[in-house]
Design a protein around this motif. Structure first.
Motif, PDB file in Angstrom:
ATOM      1  N   LEU A  46       0.826  -1.206   0.000  1.00 27.30           N
ATOM      2  CA  LEU A  46       0.000   0.000   0.000  1.00 27.30           C
ATOM      3  C   LEU A  46       0.860   1.256   0.000  1.00 27.30           C
ATOM      4  O   LEU A  46       0.539   2.250  -0.671  1.00 27.30           O
ATOM      5  N   ARG A  47       1.960   1.209   0.750  1.00 25.24           N
ATOM      6  CA  ARG A  47       2.852   2.366   0.821  1.00 25.24           C
ATOM      7  C   ARG A  47       3.447   2.676  -0.554  1.00 25.24           C
ATOM      8  O   ARG A  47       3.525   3.841  -0.972  1.00 25.24           O
ATOM      9  N   SER A  48       3.862   1.653  -1.281  1.00 27.28           N
ATOM     10  CA  SER A  48       4.431   1.856  -2.618  1.00 27.28           C
ATOM     11  C   SER A  48       3.370   2.369  -3.584  1.00 27.28           C
ATOM     12  O   SER A  48       3.615   3.276  -4.382  1.00 27.28           O
TER      13      SER A  48
ATOM     14  N   PHE B   5       6.276   6.153 -11.360  1.00 26.70           N
ATOM     15  CA  PHE B   5       7.008   5.139 -10.607  1.00 26.70           C
ATOM     16  C   PHE B   5       8.361   5.681 -10.156  1.00 26.70           C
ATOM     17  O   PHE B   5       8.834   5.368  -9.073  1.00 26.70           O
ATOM     18  N   THR B   6       8.972   6.506 -11.009  1.00 26.92           N
ATOM     19  CA  THR B   6      10.270   7.090 -10.653  1.00 26.92           C
ATOM     20  C   THR B   6      10.136   7.977  -9.423  1.00 26.92           C
ATOM     21  O   THR B   6      10.930   7.891  -8.480  1.00 26.92           O
ATOM     22  N   GLY B   7       9.122   8.846  -9.423  1.00 28.56           N
ATOM     23  CA  GLY B   7       8.914   9.727  -8.277  1.00 28.56           C
ATOM     24  C   GLY B   7       8.556   8.955  -7.024  1.00 28.56           C
ATOM     25  O   GLY B   7       9.001   9.296  -5.927  1.00 28.56           O
ATOM     26  N   GLY B   8       7.740   7.897  -7.159  1.00 30.70           N
ATOM     27  CA  GLY B   8       7.397   7.087  -6.003  1.00 30.70           C
ATOM     28  C   GLY B   8       8.591   6.381  -5.411  1.00 30.70           C
ATOM     29  O   GLY B   8       8.763   6.318  -4.189  1.00 30.70           O
TER      30      GLY B   8
ATOM     31  N   SER C 192       7.597  -1.256  -8.651  1.00 25.83           N
ATOM     32  CA  SER C 192       6.784  -1.891  -9.697  1.00 25.83           C
ATOM     33  C   SER C 192       6.295  -3.257  -9.242  1.00 25.83           C
ATOM     34  O   SER C 192       5.133  -3.628  -9.467  1.00 25.83           O
ATOM     35  N   GLN C 193       7.165  -4.027  -8.586  1.00 24.50           N
ATOM     36  CA  GLN C 193       6.782  -5.344  -8.076  1.00 24.50           C
ATOM     37  C   GLN C 193       5.701  -5.232  -7.014  1.00 24.50           C
ATOM     38  O   GLN C 193       4.751  -6.019  -6.988  1.00 24.50           O
TER      39      GLN C 193
ATOM     40  N   ARG D  52       2.011  -6.874  -7.317  1.00 21.62           N
ATOM     41  CA  ARG D  52       1.509  -7.818  -6.321  1.00 21.62           C
ATOM     42  C   ARG D  52       0.188  -7.335  -5.724  1.00 21.62           C
ATOM     43  O   ARG D  52      -0.714  -8.127  -5.438  1.00 21.62           O
ATOM     44  N   LEU D  53       0.075  -6.015  -5.529  1.00 20.34           N
ATOM     45  CA  LEU D  53      -1.166  -5.460  -4.980  1.00 20.34           C
ATOM     46  C   LEU D  53      -2.312  -5.646  -5.965  1.00 20.34           C
ATOM     47  O   LEU D  53      -3.429  -6.035  -5.573  1.00 20.34           O
ATOM     48  N   GLU D  54      -2.058  -5.370  -7.243  1.00 19.45           N
ATOM     49  CA  GLU D  54      -3.097  -5.559  -8.259  1.00 19.45           C
ATOM     50  C   GLU D  54      -3.500  -7.025  -8.355  1.00 19.45           C
ATOM     51  O   GLU D  54      -4.686  -7.347  -8.528  1.00 19.45           O
ATOM     52  N   GLU D  55      -2.528  -7.911  -8.235  1.00 19.99           N
ATOM     53  CA  GLU D  55      -2.829  -9.342  -8.278  1.00 19.99           C
ATOM     54  C   GLU D  55      -3.663  -9.764  -7.072  1.00 19.99           C
ATOM     55  O   GLU D  55      -4.628 -10.537  -7.199  1.00 19.99           O
TER      56      GLU D  55
END
Length: 286
Positions: free
Chosen positions: A7-9, A19-22, A34-35, A39-42
């Motif tokens: 959730l934090r990512s 994604f770069t800024g995150g 990205s991983q 995993r969260l979407e999955e």
């Protein structure tokens, strides 16, 4: 169960819109971010982010998850504070220059106060020159300001270009005095702008003077004149002015965190460390 790190990512990417800024915000490799999102979407069996070569946007499900993620992470942080606690206590009189009025400073300070609930934070926002005067008079404990000429105190957060900004498309008449939108003295930005114009022999006039960033922004957006501003923290609605032989380049500025001593301890030291650790976030306009 959804791990808080996922959730934090996700939340970091959603807020940074990249994604770069995150990854930069969390201090993690982009591949890890990205991983985590994959995993969260999955786990949720929903697509949360729409990606293309230029930007990242939230899907309707992603937009709904933002509030849930903030609530869950906030509850998790409160639980950790309750059981681990912070032994920091006291009062910090903190001064921040006007440049950060539209930045992510409120979020950084919110994180600090949540981590140290027994620390009372008193915030003063003003011109860097004025904050130096208050600090030297003993009225502030910590300040985040532009470095004053000849003053080597504090630890540098970053250095950047000072640029001319104005209403998009504005092109000053080179045959007329340059209209300026400036802070009043003892503004460091004002001094640098006027010094550059005097060295270049460029005539100028003050079209508006305001002690607040909102006033500077409003006057510049109205097309009253140009303002000198941090290149990274340009307020919404304004844009850098294209280089011109009739518009001298401005010097660089350095943002520094200054505290009560070379090796500050306790609450003041913790605040200074938090500001420096979040320098990348603070370089962004909210």
């Amino acid at each position: 169960m959804i791990h808080p790190n996922l959730l934090r990512s996700f939340l970091a990417v959603a807020e940074a819109r990249s994604f770069t800024g995150g990854a930069r915000r969390l201090g993690l490799p982009q591949s890890t971010i990205s991983q985590h999102v994959a995993r969260l979407e999955e786990a949720l069996r929903r697509r949360l982010l729409a990606r293309d070569t230029h930007a990242v946007a939230l899907t309707p499900d992603g937009d709904a998850l933002v509030d849930f993620a903030r609530t869950i992470l906030g509850a998790n942080a409160r639980m950790e504070r309750f059981f681990t606690g912070s032994d920091l206590r006291g009062r910090i009189r903190f001064g921040a220059c006007e440049d950060f009025a539209l930045s992510r400073l409120p979020a950084v300070l919110a994180d600090f106060t949540q981590a140290h609930p027994s620390v009372d934070l008193e915030l003063t926002v003003g011109l860097s020159g004025t904050l130096y005067e208050k600090f030297d008079a003993g009225e502030l404990d910590v300040m985040f300001v532009k470095r004053r000429s000849g003053d080597d105190r504090g630890e540098a957060a970053w250095r950047e270009d000072l640029v001319w900004v104005g209403r998009p498309g504005l092109r000053p008449d080179p045959d007329q005095p340059l209209p300026l939108v400036l802070y009043p003295p003892p503004s460091i930005t004002r001094a640098l702008a006027l010094d550059a114009l005097e060295r270049a022999g460029r005539s100028w006039r003050i079209a508006c003077a305001s002690s607040s960033l909102s006033g500077i922004r409003a006057a510049a957006m109205a097309g009253l004149g140009l303002a000198a501003h941090s290149g990274r923290l340009i307020p919404p609605g304004l844009a850098p002015v294209a280089p011109s032989p009739h518009l001298p380049a401005l010097d660089q500025i350095e943002f520094v965190v200054i505290g009560p001593s070379r090796r500050p301890q306790g609450a003041a030291g913790a605040l200074m460390a938090a500001l420096l650790a979040n320098a990348e976030r603070l370089r962004e306009v909210a």
